[in-house]
Design a protein around this motif. Structure first.
Motif, short mmCIF file in Angstrom:
data_model
loop_
_atom_site.label_atom_id
_atom_site.label_comp_id
_atom_site.label_asym_id
_atom_site.label_seq_id
_atom_site.Cartn_x
_atom_site.Cartn_y
_atom_site.Cartn_z
N SER A 1 74.16 -17.86 -10.19
CA SER A 1 74.03 -17.51 -11.59
C SER A 1 75.25 -17.78 -12.44
N VAL A 2 76.35 -18.26 -11.84
CA VAL A 2 77.60 -18.42 -12.58
C VAL A 2 78.19 -19.81 -12.33
N THR A 3 78.70 -20.43 -13.39
CA THR A 3 79.44 -21.68 -13.27
C THR A 3 80.85 -21.45 -13.80
N ALA A 4 81.77 -22.35 -13.45
CA ALA A 4 83.16 -22.22 -13.88
C ALA A 4 83.56 -23.42 -14.73
N GLU A 5 84.48 -23.18 -15.64
CA GLU A 5 84.96 -24.23 -16.52
C GLU A 5 86.43 -23.98 -16.84
N ILE A 6 87.23 -25.04 -16.79
CA ILE A 6 88.64 -24.94 -17.13
C ILE A 6 88.90 -25.93 -18.26
N LEU B 1 69.96 -17.69 -23.67
CA LEU B 1 71.15 -16.93 -24.00
C LEU B 1 72.22 -17.26 -22.98
N GLU B 2 73.44 -17.54 -23.44
CA GLU B 2 74.55 -17.91 -22.56
C GLU B 2 75.76 -17.02 -22.88
N LEU B 3 76.51 -16.70 -21.83
CA LEU B 3 77.76 -15.96 -22.01
C LEU B 3 78.89 -16.71 -21.32
N LYS B 4 79.99 -16.85 -22.03
CA LYS B 4 81.20 -17.49 -21.50
C LYS B 4 82.32 -16.47 -21.58
N TRP B 5 82.98 -16.20 -20.43
CA TRP B 5 84.04 -15.18 -20.42
C TRP B 5 85.19 -15.62 -19.52
N PRO B 6 86.39 -15.07 -19.72
CA PRO B 6 87.57 -15.54 -18.98
C PRO B 6 87.46 -15.28 -17.49
N LEU C 1 70.29 -13.34 -17.32
CA LEU C 1 70.33 -12.20 -18.23
C LEU C 1 70.91 -10.95 -17.58
N ALA C 2 70.58 -10.72 -16.32
CA ALA C 2 71.12 -9.55 -15.62
C ALA C 2 72.63 -9.66 -15.48
N LYS C 3 73.13 -10.86 -15.17
CA LYS C 3 74.57 -11.07 -15.04
C LYS C 3 75.26 -10.88 -16.38
N ILE C 4 74.64 -11.41 -17.43
CA ILE C 4 75.21 -11.27 -18.77
C ILE C 4 75.33 -9.80 -19.16
N ALA C 5 74.26 -9.04 -18.94
CA ALA C 5 74.28 -7.62 -19.26
C ALA C 5 75.34 -6.88 -18.46
N THR D 1 83.08 -4.36 -21.96
CA THR D 1 83.13 -3.75 -23.30
C THR D 1 82.43 -2.40 -23.39
N ASN D 2 81.76 -1.98 -22.31
CA ASN D 2 80.95 -0.75 -22.31
C ASN D 2 79.71 -0.85 -23.19
N LEU D 3 79.41 -2.04 -23.68
CA LEU D 3 78.17 -2.24 -24.43
C LEU D 3 77.01 -2.29 -23.44
N LEU D 4 76.00 -1.47 -23.67
CA LEU D 4 74.87 -1.37 -22.74
C LEU D 4 73.68 -2.12 -23.31
N VAL D 5 73.39 -3.28 -22.73
CA VAL D 5 72.25 -4.10 -23.14
C VAL D 5 71.14 -3.92 -22.11
N LYS D 6 70.02 -3.39 -22.55
CA LYS D 6 68.90 -3.15 -21.65
C LYS D 6 67.91 -4.30 -21.75
N ILE D 7 68.03 -5.25 -20.81
CA ILE D 7 67.15 -6.41 -20.78
C ILE D 7 65.79 -5.99 -20.22
N PRO D 8 64.69 -6.26 -20.94
CA PRO D 8 63.36 -5.83 -20.47
C PRO D 8 63.00 -6.36 -19.10
N SER D 9 63.27 -7.66 -18.87
CA SER D 9 62.98 -8.28 -17.58
C SER D 9 63.74 -9.59 -17.49
N ALA D 10 63.80 -10.13 -16.28
CA ALA D 10 64.52 -11.38 -16.07
C ALA D 10 63.83 -12.55 -16.74
N LYS D 11 62.54 -12.41 -17.06
CA LYS D 11 61.76 -13.50 -17.65
C LYS D 11 61.38 -13.21 -19.10
N CYS D 12 62.09 -12.32 -19.76
CA CYS D 12 61.75 -12.00 -21.14
C CYS D 12 62.10 -13.17 -22.06
N THR D 13 61.43 -13.25 -23.19
CA THR D 13 61.63 -14.35 -24.14
C THR D 13 62.96 -14.17 -24.87
#
Length: 307
Positions: free
Chosen positions: A38-43, A95-100, A130-134, A141-153
Motif C-alpha cells: 500500500s505504500v511507495t517511496a519517493e526521494i 485520494l492520495e497522501l504524500k508524507w515525509p 484509504l485505511a493507510k491514509i486514515a 495529526t490526531n485527525l480522525l477520518v472514518k472511512i466507510p469502506s475500502a471500496k467507497c467512492t
C-alpha cells in the motif's frame, strides 16, 4: 515579487507584492519504489531549470508523451497537514497522501547533520490505500477520518474528510511533458554504492501548472491592473525527475530492496542510504547541468500567491 516561504512545523504564512512572472522550476525525484502493498517511496529535490536543460531532455530522450491531470488538495482550517509537509490530494477518482519518510538518524535521536540536510533531499512515502491514509493522518495529526469502506467512492471519501474538518483548498491543473531518458552511471559510483548496472532509466516531467484563481480564499492578492499580470499569477512551471522502476532492472531491484520493510511499518532511511542517493543525485545534476537552489513546490507556490 516578495514571498515568505513556509515548510514543516512552522506557521503557514505567505505574502505577494508586485508583479509575478512565470518561473521555471525543476523537481528531482530519484526514487519511487514499492515499500509494501500500500505504500511507495519517493526521494526528490527542487531546482531551477533553463532552456539548456530542456534541450538536453529533448536531445537525449528515448520517448516523449503529453499527460493532463487535475489535482484538488485538502487540509483543515489550521493547515495541520501542509505545515507537517503532508500532501493530501484527489487525482482523478483516487485520494492520495504524500508524507515525509522517517530518517534513521531521527529515530535514534542523533543530533548530527544528516546527509539529507547536507544535500537538501526530501524523502517521502505515498499511498492511495484509504485505511493507510486514515491511519497516517490520525497518528500524525490526531485527525480522525472514518472511512466507510475500502471500496467507497471518492464522493463518500470526501464526505468522510469533511466530517473530520478536512476540506479542499485549491485545484491545480497540470499539462505534463514526460521525457524518458537512460543515463550512464560511472563505475566508481556503481562500485561504492553496490549498483549492479551502469545505467539508470529516469523520467523527466516538465509541468505547466494552471491555478484556479477563482478559488483563492480571503487574502488572495490577485492583481487587478492587467490581464498579463493575472495570467502570470495563475501560471507556474515545475519539473520532476524520477527513476523508472517499471522495468525491473538489476539496478532498480537493488535500490528498491533498500526501502522494503519486513512489515507494513513505515520505512526508515539510514545515513548510508541517504549518502548513496546523494551521490547518484549529484551525478545527475552534473550531467543535466542543474544548479541547486531552494524553490517552492507547486502547492506551496499556490498558497503563497492566493492564501
Amino acid at each position: 515579487r516578495k514571498m515568505i516561504r513556509f515548510m514543516s512545523c512552522h506557521v503557514l504564512t505567505a505574502a505577494i507584492k508586485g508583479n509575478v512572472s512565470v518561473t521555471r522550476r525543476l523537481v528531482i525525484s530519484l526514487q519511487r519504489c514499492s515499500l509494501s502493498t500500500s505504500v511507495t517511496a519517493e526521494i526528490e529535490r527542487k531546482f531551477n531549470f533553463n532552456d539548456a536543460i530542456l534541450g538536453f531532455c529533448a536531445s537525449n530522450a528515448t520517448s516523449k508523451q503529453d499527460i493532463y491531470m487535475s489535482d484538488t488538495y485538502f487540509d483543515n482550517s489550521t493547515y495541520a497537514l501542509t505545515t507537517r509537509d503532508m500532501w493530501l490530494r484527489q487525482r482523478n477518482d483516487k485520494l492520495e497522501l504524500k508524507w515525509p519518510m522517517t530518517l534513521a538518524s531521527k529515530i535514534h535521536g542523533a543530533d548530527q547533520q544528516s546527509p539529507q540536510a547536507l544535500v537538501g533531499l526530501d524523502f517521502y512515502q505515498e499511498s492511495i490505500d484509504l485505511a493507510k491514509i486514515a491511519d497516517v493522518l490520525h497518528k500524525s495529526t490526531n485527525l480522525l477520518v472514518k472511512i466507510p469502506s475500502a471500496k467507497c467512492t471518492i464522493d463518500e471519501t470526501i464526505v468522510a474528510l469533511e466530517a473530520a474538518g478536512i476540506q479542499s483548498f485549491g485545484t491545480i491543473h497540470t499539462h505534463r511533458v514526460r521525457y524518458n531518458l537512460c543515463m550512464d552511471l560511472p563505475a566508481h559510483i556503481c562500485n561504492i554504492h553496490e549498483i549492479p548496472d551502469h545505467k539508470i532509466k529516469i523520467f523527466v516531467d516538465i509541468d505547466t501548472v494552471k491555478y484556479n484563481v477563482s478559488e483563492g480564499a480571503s487574502g488572495c492578492q490577485t492583481p487587478s491592473t492587467s490581464k498579463q499580470n493575472k495570467e502570470a499569477l495563475s501560471t507556474y512551471q515545475i519539473g520532476e525527475v524520477e527513476f523508472d522502476f517499471s522495468i525491473r532492472s538489476n539496478t532498480a531491484t537493488a535500490i528498491s530492496n533498500k526501502y522494503t520493510p519486513s512489515s507494513d511499518k513505515d520505512a526508515a532511511l539510514s545515513d548510508t542510504d541517504q549518502a548513496s542517493n546523494a551521490a547518484i543525485m549529484e551525478y545527475v545534476f552534473r550531467v543535466m547541468g542543474i544548479e541547486p537552489a531552494p524553490v517552492p513546490g507547486k502547492v506551496l507556490e499556490y498558497l503563497a500567491r492566493f492564501r
